[in-house]
Design a protein around this motif. Structure first.
Motif, PDB file in Angstrom:
ATOM      1  N   ILE A   6     -37.880   1.123  19.195  1.00  0.00           N
ATOM      2  CA  ILE A   6     -37.887   2.576  19.381  1.00  0.00           C
ATOM      3  C   ILE A   6     -38.999   3.189  18.534  1.00  0.00           C
ATOM      4  O   ILE A   6     -39.103   2.910  17.347  1.00  0.00           O
ATOM      5  CB  ILE A   6     -36.534   3.190  18.973  1.00  0.00           C
ATOM      6  CG1 ILE A   6     -35.396   2.560  19.792  1.00  0.00           C
ATOM      7  CG2 ILE A   6     -36.555   4.702  19.150  1.00  0.00           C
ATOM      8  CD1 ILE A   6     -34.012   2.958  19.327  1.00  0.00           C
ATOM      9  N   ASN A   7     -39.824   4.019  19.182  1.00  0.00           N
ATOM     10  CA  ASN A   7     -40.895   4.762  18.509  1.00  0.00           C
ATOM     11  C   ASN A   7     -40.778   6.232  18.868  1.00  0.00           C
ATOM     12  O   ASN A   7     -40.353   6.560  19.968  1.00  0.00           O
ATOM     13  CB  ASN A   7     -42.280   4.354  19.007  1.00  0.00           C
ATOM     14  CG  ASN A   7     -42.819   3.115  18.396  1.00  0.00           C
ATOM     15  OD1 ASN A   7     -43.041   2.168  19.115  1.00  0.00           O
ATOM     16  ND2 ASN A   7     -43.059   3.103  17.113  1.00  0.00           N
ATOM     17  N   GLY A   8     -41.234   7.087  17.970  1.00  0.00           N
ATOM     18  CA  GLY A   8     -41.455   8.470  18.341  1.00  0.00           C
ATOM     19  C   GLY A   8     -42.783   8.582  19.069  1.00  0.00           C
ATOM     20  O   GLY A   8     -43.632   7.686  18.983  1.00  0.00           O
ATOM     21  N   THR A   9     -42.975   9.657  19.783  1.00  0.00           N
ATOM     22  CA  THR A   9     -44.244   9.875  20.488  1.00  0.00           C
ATOM     23  C   THR A   9     -45.252  10.642  19.639  1.00  0.00           C
ATOM     24  O   THR A   9     -46.406  10.752  20.022  1.00  0.00           O
ATOM     25  CB  THR A   9     -44.018  10.670  21.794  1.00  0.00           C
ATOM     26  OG1 THR A   9     -43.418  11.925  21.462  1.00  0.00           O
ATOM     27  CG2 THR A   9     -43.164   9.902  22.778  1.00  0.00           C
ATOM     28  N   TRP A  10     -44.798  11.185  18.547  1.00  0.00           N
ATOM     29  CA  TRP A  10     -45.662  11.935  17.621  1.00  0.00           C
ATOM     30  C   TRP A  10     -46.296  13.160  18.268  1.00  0.00           C
ATOM     31  O   TRP A  10     -47.277  13.693  17.780  1.00  0.00           O
ATOM     32  CB  TRP A  10     -46.739  11.030  17.017  1.00  0.00           C
ATOM     33  CG  TRP A  10     -46.189  10.011  16.069  1.00  0.00           C
ATOM     34  CD1 TRP A  10     -45.524   8.860  16.402  1.00  0.00           C
ATOM     35  CD2 TRP A  10     -46.210  10.032  14.657  1.00  0.00           C
ATOM     36  NE1 TRP A  10     -45.143   8.175  15.288  1.00  0.00           N
ATOM     37  CE2 TRP A  10     -45.567   8.879  14.185  1.00  0.00           C
ATOM     38  CE3 TRP A  10     -46.727  10.920  13.735  1.00  0.00           C
ATOM     39  CZ2 TRP A  10     -45.415   8.588  12.846  1.00  0.00           C
ATOM     40  CZ3 TRP A  10     -46.589  10.629  12.398  1.00  0.00           C
ATOM     41  CH2 TRP A  10     -45.930   9.472  11.958  1.00  0.00           C
ATOM     42  N   SER A  44     -39.584  11.247  22.848  1.00  0.00           N
ATOM     43  CA  SER A  44     -40.402  12.455  22.859  1.00  0.00           C
ATOM     44  C   SER A  44     -39.918  13.432  21.792  1.00  0.00           C
ATOM     45  O   SER A  44     -38.718  13.606  21.582  1.00  0.00           O
ATOM     46  CB  SER A  44     -40.334  13.103  24.238  1.00  0.00           C
ATOM     47  OG  SER A  44     -41.134  14.242  24.290  1.00  0.00           O
ATOM     48  N   GLY A  45     -40.858  14.049  21.114  1.00  0.00           N
ATOM     49  CA  GLY A  45     -40.525  15.034  20.103  1.00  0.00           C
ATOM     50  C   GLY A  45     -40.176  14.442  18.750  1.00  0.00           C
ATOM     51  O   GLY A  45     -39.766  15.160  17.844  1.00  0.00           O
ATOM     52  N   ALA A  46     -40.323  13.137  18.613  1.00  0.00           N
ATOM     53  CA  ALA A  46     -40.014  12.480  17.347  1.00  0.00           C
ATOM     54  C   ALA A  46     -41.288  11.890  16.758  1.00  0.00           C
ATOM     55  O   ALA A  46     -42.226  11.554  17.473  1.00  0.00           O
ATOM     56  CB  ALA A  46     -38.989  11.368  17.558  1.00  0.00           C
ATOM     57  N   GLN A  52     -33.839  10.382  12.930  1.00  0.00           N
ATOM     58  CA  GLN A  52     -33.563  11.649  12.257  1.00  0.00           C
ATOM     59  C   GLN A  52     -34.021  12.839  13.099  1.00  0.00           C
ATOM     60  O   GLN A  52     -33.355  13.864  13.136  1.00  0.00           O
ATOM     61  CB  GLN A  52     -34.257  11.707  10.902  1.00  0.00           C
ATOM     62  CG  GLN A  52     -33.664  10.754   9.895  1.00  0.00           C
ATOM     63  CD  GLN A  52     -34.421  10.772   8.567  1.00  0.00           C
ATOM     64  OE1 GLN A  52     -35.616  11.055   8.522  1.00  0.00           O
ATOM     65  NE2 GLN A  52     -33.705  10.463   7.500  1.00  0.00           N
ATOM     66  N   ASP A  53     -35.159  12.678  13.773  1.00  0.00           N
ATOM     67  CA  ASP A  53     -35.722  13.772  14.557  1.00  0.00           C
ATOM     68  C   ASP A  53     -34.932  14.039  15.832  1.00  0.00           C
ATOM     69  O   ASP A  53     -34.759  15.187  16.237  1.00  0.00           O
ATOM     70  CB  ASP A  53     -37.176  13.484  14.940  1.00  0.00           C
ATOM     71  CG  ASP A  53     -38.098  13.376  13.735  1.00  0.00           C
ATOM     72  OD1 ASP A  53     -37.759  13.918  12.665  1.00  0.00           O
ATOM     73  OD2 ASP A  53     -39.154  12.731  13.871  1.00  0.00           O
ATOM     74  N   ARG A  54     -34.474  12.972  16.491  1.00  0.00           N
ATOM     75  CA  ARG A  54     -33.780  13.083  17.781  1.00  0.00           C
ATOM     76  C   ARG A  54     -32.586  12.125  17.814  1.00  0.00           C
ATOM     77  O   ARG A  54     -32.544  11.186  18.607  1.00  0.00           O
ATOM     78  CB  ARG A  54     -34.739  12.756  18.923  1.00  0.00           C
ATOM     79  CG  ARG A  54     -36.030  13.565  18.973  1.00  0.00           C
ATOM     80  CD  ARG A  54     -35.785  15.062  19.204  1.00  0.00           C
ATOM     81  NE  ARG A  54     -35.229  15.315  20.491  1.00  0.00           N
ATOM     82  CZ  ARG A  54     -35.892  15.823  21.516  1.00  0.00           C
ATOM     83  NH1 ARG A  54     -37.147  16.153  21.388  1.00  0.00           N
ATOM     84  NH2 ARG A  54     -35.294  16.024  22.666  1.00  0.00           N
TER      85      ARG A  54
END
Length: 68
Positions: A6-10, A44-46, A52-54
């Protein structure tokens, strides 16, 4: 054994952070997923901490993984 990376999209990060950190971390996630035969999920949005972000999206991804 099923695996997920899992990655954020930044996409909400400051452009400098996305360019110098986010791009590299997203590439590492994609490479790692391919190397170990894992599903690669970009949240998306992380940013650096998608859990923590999503948290709802990450928890849904983990629930699907654990149910598989």
């Amino acid at each position: 054994m099923p695996k997920t990376v899992i990655n954020g999209t930044w996409d909400t990060a400051h452009p400098d952070h996305r360019e110098f950190t986010g791009t590299a971390l997203m590439a590492c996630g994609a490479y790692l997923a391919g190397a170990i035969g894992a599903r690669h999920v970009r949240v998306s949005g992380a940013g650096h901490a998608p859990h923590q972000d999503r948290p709802d999206e990450v928890n849904a991804v983990l629930a699907r993984l654990w149910q598989s």
